[in-house]
Design a protein around this motif. Structure first.
Motif, PDB file in Angstrom:
ATOM      1  N   ARG A 137       0.820  -1.218   0.000  1.00 16.63           N
ATOM      2  CA  ARG A 137       0.000   0.000   0.000  1.00 16.63           C
ATOM      3  C   ARG A 137       0.851   1.265   0.000  1.00 16.63           C
ATOM      4  O   ARG A 137       0.323   2.358  -0.227  1.00 16.63           O
ATOM      5  CB  ARG A 137      -0.968   0.006   1.177  1.00 16.63           C
ATOM      6  N   ARG A 138       2.145   1.125   0.190  1.00 16.96           N
ATOM      7  CA  ARG A 138       3.048   2.278   0.099  1.00 16.96           C
ATOM      8  C   ARG A 138       3.010   2.888  -1.303  1.00 16.96           C
ATOM      9  O   ARG A 138       3.365   4.038  -1.484  1.00 16.96           O
ATOM     10  CB  ARG A 138       4.482   1.877   0.456  1.00 16.96           C
ATOM     11  N   ARG A 139       2.562   2.121  -2.278  1.00 16.48           N
ATOM     12  CA  ARG A 139       2.434   2.634  -3.651  1.00 16.48           C
ATOM     13  C   ARG A 139       1.510   3.846  -3.681  1.00 16.48           C
ATOM     14  O   ARG A 139       1.572   4.654  -4.589  1.00 16.48           O
ATOM     15  CB  ARG A 139       1.943   1.533  -4.593  1.00 16.48           C
ATOM     16  N   HIS A 140       0.638   3.971  -2.671  1.00 12.14           N
ATOM     17  CA  HIS A 140      -0.292   5.092  -2.607  1.00 12.14           C
ATOM     18  C   HIS A 140       0.294   6.302  -1.867  1.00 12.14           C
ATOM     19  O   HIS A 140      -0.402   7.274  -1.634  1.00 12.14           O
ATOM     20  CB  HIS A 140      -1.610   4.655  -1.951  1.00 12.14           C
ATOM     21  N   ASP A 141       1.570   6.222  -1.529  1.00  4.59           N
ATOM     22  CA  ASP A 141       2.252   7.375  -0.921  1.00  4.59           C
ATOM     23  C   ASP A 141       2.560   8.439  -1.969  1.00  4.59           C
ATOM     24  O   ASP A 141       2.908   9.560  -1.624  1.00  4.59           O
ATOM     25  CB  ASP A 141       3.559   6.946  -0.245  1.00  4.59           C
ATOM     26  N   VAL A 142       2.475   8.057  -3.237  1.00  4.04           N
ATOM     27  CA  VAL A 142       2.725   8.991  -4.341  1.00  4.04           C
ATOM     28  C   VAL A 142       1.516   8.993  -5.274  1.00  4.04           C
ATOM     29  O   VAL A 142       0.691   8.080  -5.245  1.00  4.04           O
ATOM     30  CB  VAL A 142       4.002   8.626  -5.139  1.00  4.04           C
ATOM     31  N   ARG A 143       1.445  10.013  -6.104  1.00  4.22           N
ATOM     32  CA  ARG A 143       0.354  10.103  -7.082  1.00  4.22           C
ATOM     33  C   ARG A 143       0.523   8.968  -8.097  1.00  4.22           C
ATOM     34  O   ARG A 143       1.618   8.722  -8.588  1.00  4.22           O
ATOM     35  CB  ARG A 143       0.421  11.448  -7.791  1.00  4.22           C
ATOM     36  N   PRO A 144      -0.568   8.251  -8.402  1.00  8.55           N
ATOM     37  CA  PRO A 144      -0.465   7.210  -9.426  1.00  8.55           C
ATOM     38  C   PRO A 144      -0.178   7.838 -10.789  1.00  8.55           C
ATOM     39  O   PRO A 144      -0.313   9.054 -10.957  1.00  8.55           O
ATOM     40  CB  PRO A 144      -1.848   6.546  -9.400  1.00  8.55           C
ATOM     41  N   GLY A 145       0.213   7.027 -11.745  1.00 14.15           N
ATOM     42  CA  GLY A 145       0.574   7.566 -13.049  1.00 14.15           C
ATOM     43  C   GLY A 145       0.006   6.791 -14.211  1.00 14.15           C
ATOM     44  O   GLY A 145      -0.497   5.676 -14.059  1.00 14.15           O
ATOM     45  N   LEU A 146       0.112   7.420 -15.382  1.00 16.90           N
ATOM     46  CA  LEU A 146      -0.292   6.747 -16.620  1.00 16.90           C
ATOM     47  C   LEU A 146       0.627   5.571 -16.910  1.00 16.90           C
ATOM     48  O   LEU A 146       0.214   4.559 -17.469  1.00 16.90           O
ATOM     49  CB  LEU A 146      -0.248   7.716 -17.802  1.00 16.90           C
ATOM     50  N   THR A 147       1.885   5.732 -16.552  1.00 15.33           N
ATOM     51  CA  THR A 147       2.850   4.659 -16.741  1.00 15.33           C
ATOM     52  C   THR A 147       3.802   4.667 -15.563  1.00 15.33           C
ATOM     53  O   THR A 147       3.924   5.663 -14.857  1.00 15.33           O
ATOM     54  CB  THR A 147       3.616   4.804 -18.069  1.00 15.33           C
ATOM     55  N   GLY A 148       4.451   3.546 -15.341  1.00 18.95           N
ATOM     56  CA  GLY A 148       5.374   3.438 -14.227  1.00 18.95           C
ATOM     57  C   GLY A 148       6.391   2.342 -14.468  1.00 18.95           C
ATOM     58  O   GLY A 148       6.441   1.741 -15.541  1.00 18.95           O
ATOM     59  N   LEU A 149       7.190   2.091 -13.444  1.00 13.27           N
ATOM     60  CA  LEU A 149       8.248   1.088 -13.583  1.00 13.27           C
ATOM     61  C   LEU A 149       7.706  -0.301 -13.904  1.00 13.27           C
ATOM     62  O   LEU A 149       8.306  -1.044 -14.670  1.00 13.27           O
ATOM     63  CB  LEU A 149       9.090   1.029 -12.301  1.00 13.27           C
ATOM     64  N   ALA A 150       6.568  -0.665 -13.319  1.00 14.95           N
ATOM     65  CA  ALA A 150       5.998  -1.995 -13.589  1.00 14.95           C
ATOM     66  C   ALA A 150       5.585  -2.133 -15.052  1.00 14.95           C
ATOM     67  O   ALA A 150       5.697  -3.212 -15.630  1.00 14.95           O
ATOM     68  CB  ALA A 150       4.801  -2.256 -12.668  1.00 14.95           C
ATOM     69  N   GLN A 151       5.120  -1.038 -15.670  1.00 10.25           N
ATOM     70  CA  GLN A 151       4.697  -1.104 -17.071  1.00 10.25           C
ATOM     71  C   GLN A 151       5.900  -1.240 -17.995  1.00 10.25           C
ATOM     72  O   GLN A 151       5.862  -1.999 -18.951  1.00 10.25           O
ATOM     73  CB  GLN A 151       3.889   0.132 -17.462  1.00 10.25           C
ATOM     74  N   VAL A 152       6.958  -0.514 -17.724  1.00 13.79           N
ATOM     75  CA  VAL A 152       8.116  -0.581 -18.619  1.00 13.79           C
ATOM     76  C   VAL A 152       8.992  -1.796 -18.339  1.00 13.79           C
ATOM     77  O   VAL A 152       9.886  -2.101 -19.116  1.00 13.79           O
ATOM     78  CB  VAL A 152       8.967   0.722 -18.578  1.00 13.79           C
ATOM     79  N   ASN A 153       8.717  -2.500 -17.239  1.00 16.54           N
ATOM     80  CA  ASN A 153       9.493  -3.690 -16.904  1.00 16.54           C
ATOM     81  C   ASN A 153       8.672  -4.971 -16.965  1.00 16.54           C
ATOM     82  O   ASN A 153       8.926  -5.914 -16.217  1.00 16.54           O
ATOM     83  CB  ASN A 153      10.116  -3.533 -15.507  1.00 16.54           C
ATOM     84  N   GLY A 154       7.664  -5.008 -17.844  1.00 21.73           N
ATOM     85  CA  GLY A 154       6.946  -6.254 -18.045  1.00 21.73           C
ATOM     86  C   GLY A 154       5.444  -6.137 -18.183  1.00 21.73           C
ATOM     87  O   GLY A 154       4.805  -7.070 -18.632  1.00 21.73           O
ATOM     88  N   ARG A 155       4.863  -5.031 -17.745  1.00 22.79           N
ATOM     89  CA  ARG A 155       3.424  -4.787 -17.851  1.00 22.79           C
ATOM     90  C   ARG A 155       2.620  -5.996 -17.392  1.00 22.79           C
ATOM     91  O   ARG A 155       2.632  -6.338 -16.227  1.00 22.79           O
ATOM     92  CB  ARG A 155       3.072  -4.365 -19.273  1.00 22.79           C
ATOM     93  N   ASN A 156       1.929  -6.676 -18.287  1.00 20.98           N
ATOM     94  CA  ASN A 156       1.093  -7.814 -17.906  1.00 20.98           C
ATOM     95  C   ASN A 156       1.856  -9.142 -17.873  1.00 20.98           C
ATOM     96  O   ASN A 156       1.285 -10.167 -17.529  1.00 20.98           O
ATOM     97  CB  ASN A 156      -0.106  -7.928 -18.850  1.00 20.98           C
ATOM     98  N   ALA A 157       3.140  -9.111 -18.228  1.00 17.86           N
ATOM     99  CA  ALA A 157       3.933 -10.334 -18.248  1.00 17.86           C
ATOM    100  C   ALA A 157       4.598 -10.613 -16.897  1.00 17.86           C
ATOM    101  O   ALA A 157       5.259 -11.628 -16.734  1.00 17.86           O
ATOM    102  CB  ALA A 157       5.010 -10.241 -19.339  1.00 17.86           C
ATOM    103  N   ILE A 158       4.422  -9.701 -15.932  1.00 17.40           N
ATOM    104  CA  ILE A 158       5.019  -9.918 -14.616  1.00 17.40           C
ATOM    105  C   ILE A 158       3.920 -10.198 -13.593  1.00 17.40           C
ATOM    106  O   ILE A 158       2.756  -9.868 -13.795  1.00 17.40           O
ATOM    107  CB  ILE A 158       5.900  -8.720 -14.175  1.00 17.40           C
ATOM    108  N   SER A 159       4.315 -10.798 -12.491  1.00 20.29           N
ATOM    109  CA  SER A 159       3.350 -11.192 -11.463  1.00 20.29           C
ATOM    110  C   SER A 159       2.859  -9.987 -10.661  1.00 20.29           C
ATOM    111  O   SER A 159       3.449  -8.906 -10.690  1.00 20.29           O
ATOM    112  CB  SER A 159       3.996 -12.204 -10.507  1.00 20.29           C
ATOM    113  N   TRP A 160       1.789 -10.204  -9.936  1.00 23.27           N
ATOM    114  CA  TRP A 160       1.212  -9.218  -9.020  1.00 23.27           C
ATOM    115  C   TRP A 160       2.293  -8.719  -8.051  1.00 23.27           C
ATOM    116  O   TRP A 160       2.453  -7.525  -7.842  1.00 23.27           O
ATOM    117  CB  TRP A 160       0.063  -9.922  -8.305  1.00 23.27           C
TER     118      TRP A 160
END
Length: 176
Positions: A137-160
């Protein structure tokens, strides 16, 4: 130190807003075409708005906002009045929008409104918050974005779990 951090945030927000206004101007003919096409194909409202958790407020709770996207599924219902399964409501148009990420273009409005930044953890569904650990839930310490590290490092190909690792890495190492 506090004023330099504030100046940094003001600069980031100003840069995001200016960039998005320019992008919306440039993309407005495409967006208009997608709105008209979506209205015809979807037989009605081409927009989809869904509540998503945003940055935590001063009270420590995530602010819920409505993410704006182009609809990719019809509202077709069965004889029982219930929505048909997702795979039956997702047609060629929706698949194409998703494969090109053009369904995300209206989310630029969320950036102008301050709900999203250009970069940051992608906002999950509100219901997913019940499955998150405090660390996640620390992910909510910052404003969410249109894109982020998870998207550029695998998007839907990486696990939760990997998505959360990238999101927390962003929170801990944010530079812009």
């Amino acid at each position: 130190k506090g004023s330099s951090r504030r100046n940094w945030w003001v600069g980031k927000c100003a840069w995001s807003t200016c960039s998005v206004v320019i992008a919306l101007i440039v993309l407005s003919p495409l967006l208009l075409l997608l709105i008209v096409l979506g209205t015809v194909v979807m037989k009605g409202n081409p927009f989809f708005m869904q509540p998503r958790p945003g940055k935590k407020g001063k009270d420590g709770k995530e602010k819920i906002f409505y993410l704006i996207k182009l609809r990719t599924m019809t509202n077709e219902r069965g004889v029982d009045g219930e929505l048909l399964p997702d795979e039956q409501r997702l047609g060629w148009y929706g698949k194409w929008l998703r494969s090109t990420s053009l369904d995300e273009v209206p989310s630029l409005i969320n950036v102008i409104r301050g709900d999203l930044g250009l970069c940051g953890p992608r906002p999950f569904l509100v219901r997913d918050m019940t499955f998150m650990t405090e660390e996640q839930r620390r992910r909510h310490d910052v404003r969410p974005g249109l894109t982020g590290l998870a998207q550029v490092n695998g998007r839907n190909a990486i696990s939760w779990e990997e998505k959360f690792e990238w999101d927390v890495k962003y929170v801990d190492n944010i530079t812009f």
